[in-house]
Every structure is written in C-alpha cells, then in structure tokens.
Scaffold this active site. Structure first.
Site, PDB file in Angstrom:
ATOM      1  N   ARG A  91       1.060  -1.276   0.124  1.00  0.00           N
ATOM      2  CA  ARG A  91      -0.329  -0.364   0.272  1.00  0.00           C
ATOM      3  C   ARG A  91       1.037   0.742   0.035  1.00  0.00           C
ATOM      4  O   ARG A  91       0.688   1.752  -0.820  1.00  0.00           O
ATOM      5  CB  ARG A  91      -0.899   0.421   1.256  1.00  0.00           C
ATOM      6  CG  ARG A  91      -2.296  -1.094   1.330  1.00  0.00           C
ATOM      7  CD  ARG A  91      -3.093  -1.663   2.188  1.00  0.00           C
ATOM      8  NE  ARG A  91      -3.859  -1.833   2.183  1.00  0.00           N
ATOM      9  CZ  ARG A  91      -3.637  -3.379   2.893  1.00  0.00           C
ATOM     10  NH1 ARG A  91      -2.433  -3.754   3.559  1.00  0.00           N
ATOM     11  NH2 ARG A  91      -4.646  -4.443   2.758  1.00  0.00           N
ATOM     12  N   ASP A 151      -9.565  -4.508   8.342  1.00  0.00           N
ATOM     13  CA  ASP A 151      -9.072  -5.649   8.637  1.00  0.00           C
ATOM     14  C   ASP A 151      -9.572  -6.166   9.849  1.00  0.00           C
ATOM     15  O   ASP A 151      -9.517  -7.283  10.486  1.00  0.00           O
ATOM     16  CB  ASP A 151      -7.650  -5.108   8.937  1.00  0.00           C
ATOM     17  CG  ASP A 151      -7.078  -4.060   8.429  1.00  0.00           C
ATOM     18  OD1 ASP A 151      -6.080  -3.813   7.611  1.00  0.00           O
ATOM     19  OD2 ASP A 151      -7.890  -2.976   7.874  1.00  0.00           O
TER      20      ASP A 151
END
Ligand code: NAD
Length: 316
Positions: A91, A151
């Site tokens: 990312r 997450d």
C-alpha cells in the site's frame, strides 16, 4: 441536524471500490441522494445506469453521475479514486502517485463543499487521510480514513470461524496502519466479556500461539491473497465504508477503528492511524484510550514510525 433534510453522499472514484461502495449505499436505505464522480466519465455513467436499473427493488435514491460541483450539499464525500495495488505492490508503494491525485481532487471538492465529512478509502489510507487533513484545512473530526475497519472485520470473521461464533459477537480490534505494520490487540479480544484465552480454556478450539499467528497473518495478507487471485478487493471494504456512513448519518456513537489524526495518544503525534474511535454525526467524536499491553504498545509505536517515515517523503 434537521431530520427532514435529505442525506447526500458523493463518491469520488467509480472503480472497483467506488462503484461497489455506491451499490452498497444504494441498497442500504441510508441515503437519498448519491453522486458518482470519476475522471473516466463513461465508467461512472455505465455504473450509474447499471445501478439505476435496479431502483424499483430498493428504497428510492437519486443516483447520478456527476462532477465536482455536485459535491455541493453532500454530507459525506467518500474518496476512492486513485491507483490500486498491483500484485506484489504494498500500500505504501502507492503513496506518491495517489498523493498527487488527491491534491487535485481535494482542491476541486473544496470549491463546492467545505462543510462535509471527508471519508478517505484510497490507499495508503492512513497517509492519504493525513494528506487530506493537511491540504483541506478541515477540523480533525471531519477527516476520516476507513483505516482498519476492514482489517478488524477480517479479524473478527476469522476468529469467529475458528471458535464457531457469530463474528458480530467477537470483540477484537486491529489498530495502527491499514497495512503491513498493523497490530492485533489479542489482549482485548473477548466473547461476551470473556477473555479469548479464558473462553478457549477446556475447549478443543484453543487459540494457541500458532493459531493466533495464522489468523493474524491471514488478516494482514488478505489483500495480497485476494489481489493475486482476482485482481482487486472491494466487497468487504464497501461494507466497511457503508458501516462508517451508517454510524455518521444515524448519529450512532459507534466504536469503529477508523483512522484519524493522532494528538499524543500513546506518545504518537501528527500522523493518522487507527484506534477504536467514537463515530457520530460530527465524524470522529473522540479516540478511545484503550488498555494495551507492552508488546501491543511497542508494535503500535513501530506502526506509527513506519507511517511517519512514509509521510515524511511527501511535500505537503
Ligand atoms: P480502480 O483502479 O478500479 O479505480 C480507481 C478509479 O479512480 C478509476 O475508475 C479511475 O478512473 C479513478 N481515478 C483516477 N484518478 C482520478 C482522478 N484524478 N479523479 C477522479 N477519478 C480518478 O481501483 P480500486 O480497486 O477501486 O481501488 C481504489 C483505491 O481503494 C485503491 O487505492 C485501493 O488500494 C484502495 N482500497 C482501499 C481499501 C481500504 O480498506 N482502505 C480496500 C481496498 C482498496
């Protein structure tokens, strides 16, 4: 808030994440006006046509393809535009590309709306939430990153699968960066107030060290695994964004692991990351001070340091 007022959301970016988010919001019944904006107008228009053809099956939403001027009056502007991870990319690799894209987008949105909540989803989400906070000049409560809401959802699902419990009854948080340095707070994980270790005691389902490691690795690496198999992730993140929107528009005072500006929490300053936070109509009402153990605190500091390093490479 005027209860008669319509709830309007703008979604910038009509790619996998933006269009799935728009679809999820369309079927949610939470909002009455939804505009989809993309540099690729055909893509946005095609997505809007496809969704509108299902309108007789849902509560009505005024859903259209638009331009930045259509951000006027939006309660929430959701930012999903930019490059996504390619196989093998982290990312953080996206940081420079997407920061430049964001500089352009934020200045456009601000021309038409300076009262909204900016909800950042594009990766690296923590850095881009920080970039958005810096360049928008918005108060910190109105700049929210979707952070580790996804997450945390993956974590609760995978724990639920192991112990055979509805994931909604698994209470556990992933904190820190939405990415490689994220932190599982096992010390706080519980089912019905029963600490995870205690719950597992005497069961065949014991979550020993190896199982915990396996669960966390699968949370942390979920995006890589999915991207390798199908090129992008979008369903679960769209539901995570819908949940954040719900907490805002229904003024729910919900606890969500959204990303926001740190101001001294655990000694961390001037960077965005995720901690359990109270979310309502104002955006982020407060960041909670949760009791972490020493290992979790150390890992959170490392996560913050990694984000600071990445943010330090940017010219803002
Ligand atoms: P995508 O390539 O399918 O879509 C990106 C869209 O952005 C494209 O339609 C493109 O035309 C548009 N775009 C690019 N530059 C633009 C600009 N200047 N103005 C307006 N639109 C512009 O990518 P995707 O799979 O939808 O992913 C979008 C982002 O979401 C990525 O950064 C990805 O990593 C991120 N993501 C975040 C999470 C999370 O939990 N935060 C989860 C999954 C994906």
């Amino acid at each position: 808030m005027n209860k008669e007022r319509i709830i309007k959301v703008a979604v910038v970016g009509a790619g996998y994440v933006g269009s799935t988010t728009a679809y999820t919001l369309m079927v949610s019944g939470l909002i009455s006006e939804l505009v989809l904006i993309d540099i690729n107008k055909d893509k946005a228009e095609g997505e809007v046509m496809d969704m509108n053809h299902g309108m007789p099956f849902v509560r009505p939403v005024d859903l259209y393809m638009g331009d930045y001027k259509d951000c006027a009056g939006a309660d929430i502007v959701i930012l999903t535009a930019g490059a996504n991870q390619k196989p093998g990319e982290t990312r953080i690799d996206l940081v420079k590309k997407n920061t430049e894209i964001f500089k352009g987008i934020i200045s456009q949105v601000l021309k038409y709306n300076s009262d909204c909540i900016l909800l950042v989803v594009t990766n690296p989400v923590d850095i881009l939430a920080y970039v958005t906070y810096k360049i928008s000049g918005f108060p910190k409560n109105r700049v929210i990153g979707s952070g580790t809401v996804l997450d945390t959802s993956r974590f609760r699902y995978l724990i639920g699968q192991k112990v055979d419990i509805d994931p909604r009854n698994v209470h556990a948080y992933i904190i820190g960066e939405h990415g490689d340095t994220e932190v599982p707070t096992w010390s706080l994980a519980n089912i019905a107030g029963i600490q995870m270790d205690e719950y597992c005691k005497g069961l065949d389902l014991c979550l020993g060290e190896a199982t915990r490691k396996e669960i966390f690795e699968n949370v942390k690496n979920a995006a890589y695994q999915i991207i390798n198999k199908k090129g992008a992730t979008y369903y679960a993140v769209a539901l995570a964004v819908r949940r954040i929107v719900e907490a805002i528009v229904r003024n729910e005072n919900s606890i969500l692991t959204v990303s926001s500006l740190m101001e001294g929490q655990y000694g961390i300053n001037d960077i965005c990351l995720s901690l359990p936070s109270l979310v309502n109509r104002k955006g982020i009402e407060k960041v909670l001070d949760i009791p972490l153990n020493s290992e979790e605190m150390m890992l959170l500091s490392k996560s913050a340091a990694a984000l600071k390093e990445a943010a330090g490479t940017l010219e803002l």
